[in-house]
Design a protein around this motif. Sequence first.
Motif, mmCIF file in Angstrom:
data_model
loop_
_atom_site.group_PDB
_atom_site.id
_atom_site.type_symbol
_atom_site.label_atom_id
_atom_site.label_comp_id
_atom_site.label_asym_id
_atom_site.label_seq_id
_atom_site.Cartn_x
_atom_site.Cartn_y
_atom_site.Cartn_z
ATOM 1 N N ASP A 131 0.860 -1.384 -0.055
ATOM 2 C CA ASP A 131 0.132 0.008 -0.130
ATOM 3 C C ASP A 131 0.914 1.383 -0.137
ATOM 4 N N ILE A 132 0.470 2.279 -0.760
ATOM 5 C CA ILE A 132 1.123 3.551 -0.927
ATOM 6 C C ILE A 132 0.226 4.648 -0.098
ATOM 7 N N GLY A 133 0.349 5.064 1.257
ATOM 8 C CA GLY A 133 -0.398 5.886 1.859
ATOM 9 C C GLY A 133 -1.518 5.340 2.583
ATOM 10 N N PRO A 134 -2.387 5.914 3.113
ATOM 11 C CA PRO A 134 -3.425 5.294 3.897
ATOM 12 C C PRO A 134 -4.785 5.071 3.068
ATOM 13 N N VAL A 135 -5.631 4.560 3.601
ATOM 14 C CA VAL A 135 -7.142 4.483 2.873
ATOM 15 C C VAL A 135 -7.629 5.869 2.533
ATOM 16 N N LEU A 136 -8.012 6.256 1.588
ATOM 17 C CA LEU A 136 -8.223 7.629 0.877
ATOM 18 C C LEU A 136 -9.796 7.491 0.917
ATOM 19 N N ASP A 137 -10.440 8.873 0.833
ATOM 20 C CA ASP A 137 -11.821 9.152 0.896
ATOM 21 C C ASP A 137 -12.181 9.355 -0.547
ATOM 22 N N ALA A 138 -12.723 8.137 -1.222
ATOM 23 C CA ALA A 138 -13.089 8.110 -2.531
ATOM 24 C C ALA A 138 -14.278 9.181 -2.835
ATOM 25 N N SER A 139 -15.008 9.296 -1.737
ATOM 26 C CA SER A 139 -15.927 10.308 -2.084
ATOM 27 C C SER A 139 -15.800 11.716 -2.150
ATOM 28 N N ARG A 140 -14.641 12.227 -1.962
ATOM 29 C CA ARG A 140 -14.068 13.451 -2.508
ATOM 30 C C ARG A 140 -14.192 13.715 -3.941
ATOM 31 N N LEU A 141 -14.092 12.556 -4.619
ATOM 32 C CA LEU A 141 -14.218 12.350 -5.972
ATOM 33 C C LEU A 141 -15.509 12.602 -6.805
ATOM 34 N N SER A 142 -16.521 13.445 -6.164
ATOM 35 C CA SER A 142 -17.824 13.342 -6.326
ATOM 36 C C SER A 142 -18.411 14.735 -6.579
ATOM 37 N N ASP A 143 -19.559 14.800 -7.178
ATOM 38 C CA ASP A 143 -20.147 15.954 -7.544
ATOM 39 C C ASP A 143 -20.532 16.773 -6.180
ATOM 40 N N ASP A 144 -20.894 15.871 -4.948
ATOM 41 C CA ASP A 144 -21.381 16.896 -3.918
ATOM 42 C C ASP A 144 -20.167 17.070 -2.992
ATOM 43 N N TYR A 145 -19.031 17.188 -3.393
ATOM 44 C CA TYR A 145 -17.858 17.356 -2.277
ATOM 45 C C TYR A 145 -17.350 18.790 -2.738
ATOM 46 N N GLY A 146 -17.039 19.822 -1.721
ATOM 47 C CA GLY A 146 -16.759 21.110 -1.694
ATOM 48 C C GLY A 146 -17.773 22.098 -2.026
ATOM 49 N N ASP A 147 -17.309 23.227 -2.092
ATOM 50 C CA ASP A 147 -18.213 24.250 -2.495
ATOM 51 C C ASP A 147 -18.648 24.886 -3.835
ATOM 52 N N ALA A 148 -17.782 24.359 -4.819
ATOM 53 C CA ALA A 148 -17.705 24.830 -6.061
ATOM 54 C C ALA A 148 -19.041 23.823 -7.112
ATOM 55 N N LEU A 149 -19.498 24.328 -8.177
ATOM 56 C CA LEU A 149 -20.338 23.760 -8.938
ATOM 57 C C LEU A 149 -19.533 22.872 -9.434
ATOM 58 N N ARG A 150 -20.031 21.195 -9.272
ATOM 59 C CA ARG A 150 -19.431 20.156 -9.750
ATOM 60 C C ARG A 150 -20.133 19.170 -10.653
ATOM 61 N N PHE A 151 -19.903 18.924 -11.714
ATOM 62 C CA PHE A 151 -21.084 18.115 -12.592
ATOM 63 C C PHE A 151 -20.490 16.788 -13.180
ATOM 64 N N THR A 152 -19.262 16.619 -13.157
ATOM 65 C CA THR A 152 -18.510 15.391 -14.158
ATOM 66 C C THR A 152 -18.257 13.908 -13.572
ATOM 67 N N GLY A 153 -18.577 13.694 -12.200
ATOM 68 C CA GLY A 153 -18.140 12.315 -11.719
ATOM 69 C C GLY A 153 -16.598 12.015 -11.679
ATOM 70 N N ALA A 154 -16.518 10.754 -11.334
ATOM 71 C CA ALA A 154 -15.068 10.373 -11.119
ATOM 72 C C ALA A 154 -14.480 9.501 -12.368
ATOM 73 N N PHE A 155 -13.267 10.065 -12.648
ATOM 74 C CA PHE A 155 -12.329 9.192 -13.494
ATOM 75 C C PHE A 155 -11.175 8.583 -12.981
ATOM 76 N N VAL A 156 -10.885 7.652 -13.703
ATOM 77 C CA VAL A 156 -9.390 7.017 -13.389
ATOM 78 C C VAL A 156 -8.667 6.873 -14.543
#
Length: 532
Positions: A483-508
């Motif tokens: 493992d590289i680093g801790p378990v991360l919060d994937a929900s940050r990669l969402s339309d609903d995280y943060g204060d800005a308008l976000r419309f695009t969903g997660a990519f890898v």
Amino acid sequence: MPAGLIHNPVLPGFHPDPSIVRVADTYYVATSTFEWLPGVPVHRSADLAHWEPAGHILDRPDLVDLRGVADSAGVWAASLSYHDGLFWLAYSIVRTTGHPFKDVDNYLITAPSVEGPWTAPVFLNSSGFDPSLFHDEDGRTWLLNIQWDARDGRPSFAGIVLQEYDREQRRLTGRPRTILTHEELVEGPNVYRREGWYYLMLAHGGTGWNHGILMARSRSLDGPYELDPHGNLMTTRHTWQAPLLKAGHGELVETPEGEWYIAHLASRPVDTEDGPRSILGRETCIEKIVWTDDGWPRLEHGGTEPRVTVPGPLPATAAPAVAPAAGGAERDDFDATTLDGSWCTLRVPADPSWLSLTDRPGQLRLSGRQSLHSRFEQSLVARRLNSVRCEARTVVDFRPDHFTQAAGLICWYDTSTYFYLRVTHEAARGRILGLVENDAGAYREHPATDVDVDGWPAIHLRARFDAADLRLSASPDGLCWQDIGPVLDASRLSDDYGDALRFTGAFVGLCAQDLNGTRRPAYFDHFELKDR
């Protein structure tokens, strides 16, 4: 023959603002792409249940220029129609988001086939976004869009405007007319004609948890329109428990047998301590429509919530063998000479100056360019996540000789939010592998996670998503992982995280940077994205 079943979402992952049209026995759905290219993917189906890719419409530089557009700006809510032997696409390019201004231009292109060739774009107007066309029975064509109002103290949404499009002159004619206003936000207008009525379908209440669809009707195209006394045709604003939330922004289609369906967006959020978050973004779903005796549309099951399983149209046909609807093949060994349609790039199209599949046959070369915060020339290719329980893998051959060079596996929302498992160079150690993240604009490197990889025979990289948990790991042989680093919060990669308008969903995906401008290449042997 009984109808088959439609299982929602029919296009999983980031496929918002679906626009649907039927031509003969084939249905087509176009969806929005914002800052991603190629723009406006189209899928086709014979039965509304099984969908296959039919290419992208905005796949030429003369059709779309997204250099410099803001995150979640770009191509909004394209609307596809068919009339007089042609496909018509009206679309917005939004360059400024936020408050109070929206700098937006609306365009129109046409083609004899959904695969093209598409005409050069005709500029329509800049008054607001969400353009659509209505082709009336008298042969006239009309443009609808929202009117944006940036004046201080005024509602931003100043109504739905209508203006005639002159097909001979290829321009709008006459003055725009406001045909409907509403005390709440309404957008995404589409007009349909049925049994002497003009029906105006509206996205209602924004594209978040309060989203819905309203209907209005009039005996005259330019109004006045009366709202459906029933209220929302579709919404999940009253519940957090439905499997499909944020339901709204839809378009109607009639089957050859006279049945009606609606293509609409919805999301499948994951639960977190901070509430539900839509990692997969807004997805395309199909719901069945019936009409009341007094001429209003209703969801066939009698409520306002969309369903996961919906009866398909009659007559049912055997399920056709189709290509994957959204995510592409599980594994890409980069054996072709061009990327397949499941890959996306940011703001600029892929071209040989920074991306090659022929330098080393069977490998993808990315030449490092600007930083992950650039809105101009990133060397990044990625695929939509269409499941929150999945795994991505790759192998990278990268030989940096300076700390300004990096390449690796990226879990991406936008320039403000990502997790990056990257190889770079440190003078005293040579090649190192570690974690970088950007958390709603708070950039941070994690030196404690750095691993010396100069002696590794190969560098295998892996990202595992398990709902809101994300684990990044690496291996020298693809068998023994650390493992590289801790378990991360994937929900940050969402339309609903943060204060800005976000419309695009997660990519890898895969990326490379070279901030010295020497374009250091990174070679990727394969990319695999599969459900777990």
